[in-house]
Design a protein around this motif. Structure first.
Motif, PDB file in Angstrom:
ATOM      1  N   THR A 148       0.820  -1.219   0.000  1.00 37.03           N
ATOM      2  CA  THR A 148       0.000   0.000   0.000  1.00 37.03           C
ATOM      3  C   THR A 148       0.851   1.265   0.000  1.00 37.03           C
ATOM      4  O   THR A 148       0.314   2.369  -0.116  1.00 37.03           O
ATOM      5  N   LEU A 149       2.166   1.121   0.113  1.00 33.15           N
ATOM      6  CA  LEU A 149       3.058   2.271   0.213  1.00 33.15           C
ATOM      7  C   LEU A 149       3.540   2.723  -1.162  1.00 33.15           C
ATOM      8  O   LEU A 149       3.588   1.944  -2.122  1.00 33.15           O
ATOM      9  N   SER A 150       3.944   3.986  -1.235  1.00 34.91           N
ATOM     10  CA  SER A 150       4.578   4.493  -2.458  1.00 34.91           C
ATOM     11  C   SER A 150       5.973   3.896  -2.591  1.00 34.91           C
ATOM     12  O   SER A 150       6.514   3.314  -1.638  1.00 34.91           O
ATOM     13  N   GLY A 151       6.579   4.067  -3.760  1.00 33.05           N
ATOM     14  CA  GLY A 151       7.930   3.557  -3.978  1.00 33.05           C
ATOM     15  C   GLY A 151       8.935   4.156  -3.011  1.00 33.05           C
ATOM     16  O   GLY A 151       9.793   3.451  -2.464  1.00 33.05           O
ATOM     17  N   GLY A 152       8.839   5.463  -2.798  1.00 34.07           N
ATOM     18  CA  GLY A 152       9.765   6.115  -1.882  1.00 34.07           C
ATOM     19  C   GLY A 152       9.607   5.616  -0.463  1.00 34.07           C
ATOM     20  O   GLY A 152      10.595   5.416   0.256  1.00 34.07           O
ATOM     21  N   ALA A 158      12.924  -0.365   3.393  1.00 33.99           N
ATOM     22  CA  ALA A 158      14.093  -1.214   3.130  1.00 33.99           C
ATOM     23  C   ALA A 158      15.324  -0.702   3.885  1.00 33.99           C
ATOM     24  O   ALA A 158      16.136  -1.500   4.375  1.00 33.99           O
ATOM     25  N   ILE A 159      15.475   0.616   3.986  1.00 32.17           N
ATOM     26  CA  ILE A 159      16.599   1.182   4.739  1.00 32.17           C
ATOM     27  C   ILE A 159      16.432   0.879   6.231  1.00 32.17           C
ATOM     28  O   ILE A 159      17.394   0.518   6.925  1.00 32.17           O
ATOM     29  N   ALA A 160      15.198   1.019   6.735  1.00 32.04           N
ATOM     30  CA  ALA A 160      14.938   0.686   8.140  1.00 32.04           C
ATOM     31  C   ALA A 160      15.237  -0.785   8.413  1.00 32.04           C
ATOM     32  O   ALA A 160      15.814  -1.139   9.450  1.00 32.04           O
ATOM     33  N   ARG A 161      14.853  -1.658   7.482  1.00 30.16           N
ATOM     34  CA  ARG A 161      15.156  -3.089   7.624  1.00 30.16           C
ATOM     35  C   ARG A 161      16.663  -3.321   7.670  1.00 30.16           C
ATOM     36  O   ARG A 161      17.171  -4.117   8.470  1.00 30.16           O
ATOM     37  N   SER A 178      14.068   3.854  -9.641  1.00 30.55           N
ATOM     38  CA  SER A 178      12.655   3.741 -10.007  1.00 30.55           C
ATOM     39  C   SER A 178      11.793   4.810  -9.331  1.00 30.55           C
ATOM     40  O   SER A 178      10.555   4.704  -9.352  1.00 30.55           O
ATOM     41  N   LEU A 179      12.425   5.833  -8.743  1.00 29.37           N
ATOM     42  CA  LEU A 179      11.687   6.835  -7.980  1.00 29.37           C
ATOM     43  C   LEU A 179      11.625   8.176  -8.703  1.00 29.37           C
ATOM     44  O   LEU A 179      12.518   8.513  -9.489  1.00 29.37           O
ATOM     45  N   ASP A 180      10.573   8.943  -8.401  1.00 28.96           N
ATOM     46  CA  ASP A 180      10.482  10.302  -8.916  1.00 28.96           C
ATOM     47  C   ASP A 180      11.485  11.188  -8.169  1.00 28.96           C
ATOM     48  O   ASP A 180      12.009  10.792  -7.115  1.00 28.96           O
ATOM     49  N   PRO A 181      11.784  12.387  -8.698  1.00 25.51           N
ATOM     50  CA  PRO A 181      12.826  13.228  -8.099  1.00 25.51           C
ATOM     51  C   PRO A 181      12.626  13.527  -6.617  1.00 25.51           C
ATOM     52  O   PRO A 181      13.594  13.506  -5.840  1.00 25.51           O
ATOM     53  N   ARG A 182      11.395  13.804  -6.180  1.00 24.16           N
ATOM     54  CA  ARG A 182      11.173  14.123  -4.770  1.00 24.16           C
ATOM     55  C   ARG A 182      11.460  12.928  -3.868  1.00 24.16           C
ATOM     56  O   ARG A 182      12.147  13.040  -2.854  1.00 24.16           O
TER      57      ARG A 182
END
Length: 273
Positions: A148-152, A158-161, A178-182
């Motif tokens: 349900t989360l956005s890619g960012g 994944a970083i928290a993991r 695979s992420l937008d600039p923001r």
């Protein structure tokens, strides 16, 4: 200190990484750049032994990583966390459980693994995971399914993991491709925060020069499996990019280099070392 000594990987007649030697001091954030097919991903995968080198050595704090087997190799993969372009979360599980997966190798024996399957993590581990999520502004999403989360948001999970592994080194393989600039900015700021605040060494594969210059202490530029530049961001000038790659900075960021077809894990496993 992470040391790569003559690291080489061949896939049949194709040499993906060709005799790379680097020394990375503890606590440094290194951006590895190069156009598609330069050998960046293969290089990182050899560091944590997801891909076996054809020759050369990986040494960390005096331990020869390329000689590790069994539990010692699993322990190294705990010390050397990896973040992938496609997040590698279990989409049907909630965010908190995905983060807790980073504790798996800190448990020993069948009972610990079975307990993990039933989500029987300790209160201390749950508190640690929630703290990691709060650090990246994701505490409110802890009980949502990962899909349900956005890619960012997924990449920050994944970083928290990765932090739950309590690693000495983080390898980030195209974490913002695979992420937008923001969202790319938010993820890179999270990685830099981990590097600066926790003192964890970060090796990060990147396509965009300006991103590498802005976030990294050091840039390693690769082409056709070889290191063509190794220095400070300020030293990687537009003229130097043209000397190495024969293109402008804009062309470097947008035009892929023609290479051999991508290797799937199954095809890679079938190729000779």
């Amino acid at each position: 200190m992470l040391q790569l000594e003559g690291l080489t990987r061949r896939f049949g007649a194709n040499t993906a990484v060709d005799g790379v030697s680097l020394s990375v001091p503890a606590g440094q954030m290194v951006g590895v750049i190069g156009r598609s097919g330069a050998g960046k991903s293969t290089l990182l995968r050899m560091v944590n032994r997801l891909t076996e080198p054809s020759s050369g050595r990986v040494i960390h704090d005096g331990t020869e990583v390329t000689a590790l087997r069994g539990q010692e190799l699993r322990d190294w993969r705990t010390d050397c966390a990896m973040i992938f372009q496609q997040f590698n979360l279990v989409q049907r599980l909630d965010v908190l459980t995905n983060v807790l997966v980073g504790r798996l190798n800190h448990r020993r024996g069948f009972g610990a693994t079975l307990g993990t399957l039933f989500k029987r993590f300790s209160a201390a581990e749950r508190a640690m995971a929630l703290s990691a999520l709060a650090r990246f502004d994701l505490a409110e999403q802890a009980l949502q399914r990962a899909d349900t989360l956005s890619g960012g948001q997924q990449q920050r999970v994944a970083i928290a993991r990765a932090l739950m592994q309590q690693p000495k080194l983080i390898l980030a393989d195209e974490p913002i491709a695979s992420l937008d600039p923001r969202n790319a900015q938010v993820v890179m700021e999270a990685l830099r925060d981990v590097n600066r605040r926790d003192g964890i060494t970060v090796l990060c594969n990147l396509h965009h020069l300006e991103t590498a210059r802005h976030y990294c202490d050091r840039i390693v530029a690769m082409q056709k499996g070889r290191v063509m530049f190794d220095g400070t961001p300020a030293a990687l000038t537009a003229a130097r990019i043209r000397d190495i790659y024969g293109v402008s900075e804009d062309e470097f960021d947008t035009a892929p280099e023609m290479t051999a077809p991508a290797l799937t894990p199954a095809r890679e496993a079938a190729l000779p070392a």
